[in-house]
Motif scaffolding. Structure first.
Motif, mmCIF file in Angstrom:
data_model
loop_
_atom_site.group_PDB
_atom_site.id
_atom_site.type_symbol
_atom_site.label_atom_id
_atom_site.label_comp_id
_atom_site.label_asym_id
_atom_site.label_seq_id
_atom_site.Cartn_x
_atom_site.Cartn_y
_atom_site.Cartn_z
ATOM 1 N N ARG A 29 23.114 54.136 29.068
ATOM 2 C CA ARG A 29 23.065 55.504 29.590
ATOM 3 C C ARG A 29 24.205 55.805 30.558
ATOM 4 N NH1 ARG A 29 16.564 55.597 30.981
ATOM 5 N NH2 ARG A 29 15.809 55.852 28.822
ATOM 6 N N ALA A 30 24.839 54.773 31.098
ATOM 7 C CA ALA A 30 25.876 54.963 32.113
ATOM 8 C C ALA A 30 27.192 55.409 31.473
ATOM 9 C CB ALA A 30 26.084 53.667 32.889
ATOM 10 N N PRO A 31 28.027 56.138 32.220
ATOM 11 C CA PRO A 31 29.331 56.551 31.688
ATOM 12 C C PRO A 31 30.315 55.390 31.669
ATOM 13 C CG PRO A 31 29.127 57.230 33.972
ATOM 14 C CD PRO A 31 27.784 56.658 33.582
ATOM 15 N N THR A 32 31.357 55.516 30.879
ATOM 16 C CA THR A 32 32.416 54.502 30.845
ATOM 17 C C THR A 32 33.339 54.714 32.036
ATOM 18 O OG1 THR A 32 32.343 54.306 28.439
ATOM 19 C CG2 THR A 32 34.378 53.627 29.525
ATOM 20 N N ILE A 33 33.523 53.656 32.844
ATOM 21 C CA ILE A 33 34.377 53.771 34.034
ATOM 22 C C ILE A 33 35.491 52.721 34.018
ATOM 23 C CG2 ILE A 33 32.601 54.836 35.466
ATOM 24 C CD1 ILE A 33 32.040 52.097 36.686
ATOM 25 N N GLY A 34 35.758 52.161 32.840
ATOM 26 C CA GLY A 34 36.836 51.193 32.729
ATOM 27 C C GLY A 34 36.804 50.500 31.381
ATOM 28 N N TYR A 35 37.768 49.590 31.183
ATOM 29 C CA TYR A 35 37.838 48.828 29.930
ATOM 30 C C TYR A 35 38.336 47.418 30.203
ATOM 31 C CZ TYR A 35 37.194 53.026 27.094
ATOM 32 O OH TYR A 35 36.678 54.159 26.514
ATOM 33 N N LEU A 36 37.902 46.485 29.356
ATOM 34 C CA LEU A 36 38.441 45.129 29.327
ATOM 35 C C LEU A 36 39.104 44.937 27.971
ATOM 36 C CD1 LEU A 36 36.855 41.801 30.454
ATOM 37 C CD2 LEU A 36 37.726 42.007 28.119
ATOM 38 N N TRP A 37 40.358 44.430 27.992
ATOM 39 C CA TRP A 37 41.128 44.257 26.764
ATOM 40 C C TRP A 37 41.687 42.843 26.680
ATOM 41 C CZ3 TRP A 37 41.650 48.719 23.793
ATOM 42 C CH2 TRP A 37 41.420 49.936 24.445
ATOM 43 N N LEU A 38 41.781 42.323 25.468
ATOM 44 C CA LEU A 38 42.653 41.190 25.200
ATOM 45 C C LEU A 38 44.036 41.772 24.931
ATOM 46 C CD1 LEU A 38 40.402 38.986 22.892
ATOM 47 C CD2 LEU A 38 41.303 38.330 25.128
ATOM 48 N N ASN A 39 45.061 41.210 25.552
ATOM 49 C CA ASN A 39 46.392 41.811 25.487
ATOM 50 C C ASN A 39 46.923 41.972 24.070
ATOM 51 O OD1 ASN A 39 46.368 41.967 28.239
ATOM 52 N ND2 ASN A 39 47.842 40.311 28.590
ATOM 53 N N ASP A 40 46.586 41.044 23.174
ATOM 54 C CA ASP A 40 47.122 41.099 21.817
ATOM 55 C C ASP A 40 46.112 41.662 20.820
ATOM 56 O OD1 ASP A 40 45.354 39.037 21.969
ATOM 57 O OD2 ASP A 40 46.661 37.523 21.061
ATOM 58 N N SER A 41 45.160 42.456 21.310
ATOM 59 C CA SER A 41 44.129 43.020 20.446
ATOM 60 C C SER A 41 43.920 44.486 20.793
ATOM 61 C CB SER A 41 42.817 42.246 20.618
ATOM 62 O OG SER A 41 41.754 42.891 19.947
ATOM 63 N N ASN A 42 43.493 45.255 19.794
ATOM 64 C CA ASN A 42 43.177 46.661 20.049
ATOM 65 C C ASN A 42 41.684 46.868 20.269
ATOM 66 O OD1 ASN A 42 42.226 46.205 17.494
ATOM 67 N ND2 ASN A 42 43.320 47.895 16.506
ATOM 68 N N ILE A 43 40.954 45.770 20.458
ATOM 69 C CA ILE A 43 39.514 45.860 20.705
ATOM 70 C C ILE A 43 39.268 45.870 22.208
ATOM 71 C CG2 ILE A 43 37.276 44.734 20.422
ATOM 72 C CD1 ILE A 43 38.327 43.506 17.842
ATOM 73 N N GLY A 44 38.688 46.953 22.695
ATOM 74 C CA GLY A 44 38.379 47.062 24.115
ATOM 75 C C GLY A 44 36.879 47.129 24.342
ATOM 76 N N TYR A 45 36.446 46.632 25.482
ATOM 77 C CA TYR A 45 35.034 46.662 25.857
ATOM 78 C C TYR A 45 34.855 47.653 27.001
ATOM 79 C CZ TYR A 45 34.704 42.409 23.081
ATOM 80 O OH TYR A 45 34.747 41.502 22.053
ATOM 81 N N ALA A 46 34.005 48.650 26.780
ATOM 82 C CA ALA A 46 33.781 49.665 27.808
ATOM 83 C C ALA A 46 33.049 49.059 28.998
ATOM 84 C CB ALA A 46 32.974 50.823 27.235
ATOM 85 N N ILE A 47 33.542 49.338 30.182
ATOM 86 C CA ILE A 47 32.878 48.915 31.416
ATOM 87 C C ILE A 47 32.013 50.072 31.892
ATOM 88 C CG2 ILE A 47 33.228 48.269 33.834
ATOM 89 C CD1 ILE A 47 35.847 46.912 32.931
ATOM 90 N N ARG A 48 30.722 49.818 32.060
ATOM 91 C CA ARG A 48 29.778 50.866 32.460
ATOM 92 C C ARG A 48 29.359 50.733 33.930
ATOM 93 N NH1 ARG A 48 27.522 53.579 28.028
ATOM 94 N NH2 ARG A 48 28.927 53.309 26.246
ATOM 95 N N TYR A 49 29.761 49.626 34.554
ATOM 96 C CA TYR A 49 29.358 49.386 35.948
ATOM 97 C C TYR A 49 30.419 48.512 36.588
ATOM 98 C CZ TYR A 49 26.551 47.411 39.822
ATOM 99 O OH TYR A 49 26.088 46.994 41.040
ATOM 100 N N ALA A 50 30.847 48.875 37.803
ATOM 101 C CA ALA A 50 31.877 48.111 38.516
ATOM 102 C C ALA A 50 31.604 48.234 40.012
ATOM 103 C CB ALA A 50 33.267 48.645 38.176
ATOM 104 N N TYR A 51 31.017 47.188 40.574
ATOM 105 C CA TYR A 51 30.639 47.225 41.989
ATOM 106 C C TYR A 51 31.430 46.183 42.766
ATOM 107 C CZ TYR A 51 27.741 47.892 46.097
ATOM 108 O OH TYR A 51 27.313 48.195 47.363
ATOM 109 N N ARG A 52 31.930 46.576 43.923
ATOM 110 C CA ARG A 52 32.834 45.726 44.703
ATOM 111 C C ARG A 52 32.337 45.593 46.134
ATOM 112 N NH1 ARG A 52 37.284 47.708 47.873
ATOM 113 N NH2 ARG A 52 38.835 46.098 48.342
ATOM 114 N N THR A 53 32.336 44.355 46.642
ATOM 115 C CA THR A 53 32.021 44.110 48.049
ATOM 116 C C THR A 53 33.133 43.279 48.669
ATOM 117 O OG1 THR A 53 30.766 42.095 47.576
ATOM 118 C CG2 THR A 53 29.536 44.159 47.628
ATOM 119 N N ILE A 54 33.315 43.456 49.970
ATOM 120 C CA ILE A 54 34.283 42.670 50.726
ATOM 121 C C ILE A 54 33.549 41.496 51.367
ATOM 122 C CG2 ILE A 54 35.992 42.695 52.582
ATOM 123 C CD1 ILE A 54 36.691 44.440 50.187
#
Length: 226
Positions: free
Chosen positions: A116-141
């Motif tokens: 249900r979450a929106p796409t907020i990024g992608y993960l790619w293999l550099n030599d591939s056109n297949i990307g994985y949508a990132i739906r969650y990205a949380y960061r802490t210091i």
């Protein structure tokens, strides 16, 4: 002299980083190399368009703690009404109530939330056109000024092939989604581990979805760099 000291102290206070740095912010890119998988050594790029909020974090935790289904309560209610003395009707009520309710499924709740979450990024293999949508990205210091980053996709890494199959002695999980945990030092360098070979849990101290026993898990991303 006093005014100069106050300015200096004030400058230090606004320069200190918060314990958690969230918010939209600018797009962030990470590069890395795959490791401990079938196609180890391939370049990986991760683009994060924006960070997830604390509300997003809490929603994902709640998704992994679904409320118990009401089957037992309804069955008990049926038994209560049947016990009032209506004979066959009461027997039918007891029959329906005897079936136990299915236990909550935390992973089903998590994948539903990610779908249900929106796409907020992608993960790619550099030599591939297949990307994985990132739906969650949380960061802490972290206290040492490093970063702990949790990424999640509604797809499993390697769902279209064997590139991301973990190497022995690690064993594959059966999740249909992927959670990645990056741990970086103060210079933005580090490693990443993933749910393709590690259980997903709720970290009770950080109050967020994370990987179980991070220290013992094999790294699937090495040479991670912001």
């Amino acid at each position: 002299m006093l005014s100069a000291l106050l300015i200096f102290v004030f400058g230090l206070s606004i320069a200190a980083p918060p314990s958690e740095a969230q918010g939209p912010g600018a797009e962030v890119t990470f590069t890395a190399t795959s490791a401990n998988v079938n196609d180890a050594g391939r370049g990986v790029k991760i683009n994060v368009f924006r960070w997830s909020s604390e509300d997003d974090r809490n929603a994902l935790v709640a998704a992994m703690n679904p409320p118990a289904q009401r089957g037992n309560a309804e069955g008990a209610d049926e038994r209560g009404r049947g016990g009032a003395g209506r004979g066959a009707a009461g027997a039918r009520g007891r029959g329906r109530g005897d079936a136990p309710a299915a236990p909550p499924n935390p992973m089903a709740g998590l994948i539903t939330a990610l779908e249900r979450a929106p796409t907020i990024g992608y993960l790619w293999l550099n030599d591939s056109n297949i990307g994985y949508a990132i739906r969650y990205a949380y960061r802490t210091i972290t206290p040492d000024r490093g970063e702990r980053i949790i990424l999640a996709s509604n797809r499993r890494l390697g769902d279209t092939g064997t590139s991301w199959k973990p190497l022995a002695p690690a064993t594959s999980t059966d999740y249909d989604f992927t959670v990645i945990e990056l741990r970086l030092d103060s210079k933005g360098l580090g490693e990443g581990k993933a749910s393709i070979s590690t259980k997903v849990v709720v970290d009770p101290d950080a109050k967020m979805v994370a990987l179980d026993n991070y220290a013992a898990a094999p790294a699937v991303l090495k040479n991670v760099k912001r």
